[in-house]
Scaffold this active site. Structure first.
Site, PDB file in Angstrom:
ATOM      1  N   TRP A  23       0.693  -1.209   0.101  1.00 47.03           N
ATOM      2  CA  TRP A  23      -0.057   0.127   0.053  1.00 47.03           C
ATOM      3  C   TRP A  23       1.004   1.002  -0.008  1.00 47.03           C
ATOM      4  CZ3 TRP A  23      -4.207  -0.752   4.207  1.00 47.03           C
ATOM      5  CH2 TRP A  23      -5.015  -2.076   3.836  1.00 47.03           C
ATOM      6  N   GLU A  24       1.256   1.969  -0.996  1.00 45.20           N
ATOM      7  CA  GLU A  24       2.185   2.890  -1.248  1.00 45.20           C
ATOM      8  C   GLU A  24       1.520   4.434  -1.494  1.00 45.20           C
ATOM      9  OE1 GLU A  24       5.657   1.742  -3.634  1.00 45.20           O
ATOM     10  OE2 GLU A  24       4.766   0.049  -3.726  1.00 45.20           O
ATOM     11  N   GLU A  25       0.355   4.354  -1.827  1.00 48.77           N
ATOM     12  CA  GLU A  25      -0.321   5.697  -2.103  1.00 48.77           C
ATOM     13  C   GLU A  25      -0.345   6.807  -1.192  1.00 48.77           C
ATOM     14  OE1 GLU A  25      -1.238   5.732  -5.491  1.00 48.77           O
ATOM     15  OE2 GLU A  25      -0.301   3.859  -5.369  1.00 48.77           O
TER      16      GLU A  25
END
EC number: 3.2.1.35
Length: 412
Positions: free
Chosen positions: A128-130
């Site tokens: 989860w990089e957003e």
């Protein structure tokens, strides 16, 4: 449903504190190299066999991307992760405050139960990089959209507050919702598959990237980011493994590569102890190729990534790649030749040396790590004639249940 999930989480957290480090700490594997590349098509479509097992590389059955040894869950494949698409489209509400935590957990539970076998004991990596769970960590145009959207959401939900109060509410509500999503998702995973090692890719961060700096580059992590890592104690408490990234930046000079990798891993070792009496296992994510050129990592590059990771005492390295590696017969053969000619022999050397050092210095009850992390020439390598080294530059990091300079003392 809410009460049922809450009960499962409490039970799961207790189970995981008991079983948290089962996988990569068995004496036979002080250091593992794990394959996170969807290469199944090479054999199935093009008849190109990649001999990963013979080269000492841990892979899923059939070399599938998801399996018993490693599964990675991307933003659009797991639960109801909220994010904005490249054109500003909000997915699952866009921001953590706007998504139903209960619906997210219910969907994630269904996906875990159907994608991971009941005896799963591999790596479960959430990508989860957003957005970043702390408000101050969302800098740059890509992430500032989440701060702006949070303020708009707060204005709509709390129109009676004055602007300063709305900004404060946007800040606190974002962090509370982000924490709940990440923390409860980890607890859910550890509940349903307690023998797996659960964590988030790229956590902890370091902020020591290369930006064409002058010759005074040290590789040290950015002070503001280490402070944020300390603030994320709840995340480390909920994790059962850490998966920092050691992807080499484009055009990073060779002279600085070891410092870049070393300080990222040292920060992971630091946070691994913040909320645990015994450190969490650290498995660094590395690439097969350079991002800018697409060239496979050279032997020197492998030494500065896999070699440094082993020498510093990580539990292993995860090698990541995408579908492009198996998109044609030609590319499959290129991958095969790189495996057989460069990567595989180095992996065999390092894993054998790590095992030998573990047994010779640590009685098989721990893994070897540099006495001085900055001793750049100290590696876990076999000698050119395949003989064993003296390992004088290494000390023992004992597995859970063992203590002492050579891990010979049982520890309750």
């Amino acid at each position: 449903m809410i009460m049922h999930l809450g009960l499962m989480m409490v039970v799961g957290l207790t189970l995981c504190l008991m079983h948290g480090q089962a996988l990569l700490q068995v004496p036979e594997h002080p250091f593992s190299v794990v394959w996170n590349v969807p290469s199944a098509r090479c054999k199935a479509h093009f008849g190109v066999h990649l001999p990963l097992d013979a080269l000492g590389i841990v892979a899923n059955h059939g070399q599938h991307f998801h399996g018993q040894n490693i599964s990675i869950f991307y933003k659009n494949q797991f639960g109801l992760y909220p994010y904005f698409g490249p054109r500003g489209t909000a997915h699952n509400g866009g921001i953590p405050q706007a998504v139903s935590l209960d619906h997210h957990l219910a969907r994630a539970a269904h996906q875990i139960l159907h994608s991971l076998g009941s005896s799963f004991a591999g790596l479960a990596v959430l990508d989860w990089e957003e957005w970043y769970p702390l408000w101050a960590g969302n800098w740059g145009p890509h992430r500032q959209v989440y701060l702006a959207a949070s303020w708009v959401w707060t204005q709509q939900m709390f129109p009676g507050l004055d602007p300063q109060e709305q900004l404060h509410k946007a800040h606190t509500s974002f962090e509370q919702a982000a924490r709940a999503l990440m923390e409860y998702t980890l607890q859910l995973g550890r509940t349903l598959r307690p023998s797996g090692l659960w964590g988030f890719y790229r956590y902890p961060a370091c902020g020591n990237g290369w930006h064409k700096m002058a010759s005074n580059y040290t590789g040290h992590c950015h002070a503001a980011i280490t402070t944020r890592n300390t603030q994320l104690r709840w995340l480390w408490a909920a994790s059962s493994a850490l998966f920092p990234s050691i992807y080499l930046p484009p055009r990073l000079p060779l002279a600085y590569r070891q410092a870049f990798v070393r300080h990222r891993l040292e920060e992971a070792f630091r946070v691994a102890l913040l909320e645990h009496s015994h450190p969490l296992p650290v498995l660094a994510y590395s690439r097969l190729t350079h991002r800018s050129s697409g060239r496979f990592l050279s032997l020197d590059d492998l030494m500065q990534t896999i070699g440094v990771s082993a020498a510093l005492g990580t539990a292993g390295v995860v090698l990541w790649g995408d579908l492009s590696f198996s998109s044609s017969e030609e590319k499959c053969w290129r991958l095969h030749d790189y495996l057989v000619g460069t990567l595989g022999p180095y992996v065999i050397n390092v894993t054998k040396a790590a095992m030998a050092c573990s047994h010779q210095r640590c009685h098989g009850h721990g893994r070897c790590a540099r006495k001085d992390p900055g001793q750049m020439e100290a590696f876990l390598h076999l000698q050119p004639d395949d003989s064993l080294g003296a390992w004088n530059s290494f000390r023992c990091h004992c597995y859970s249940g063992w203590a002492g300079p050579t891990c010979l003392e049982p520890k309750p």
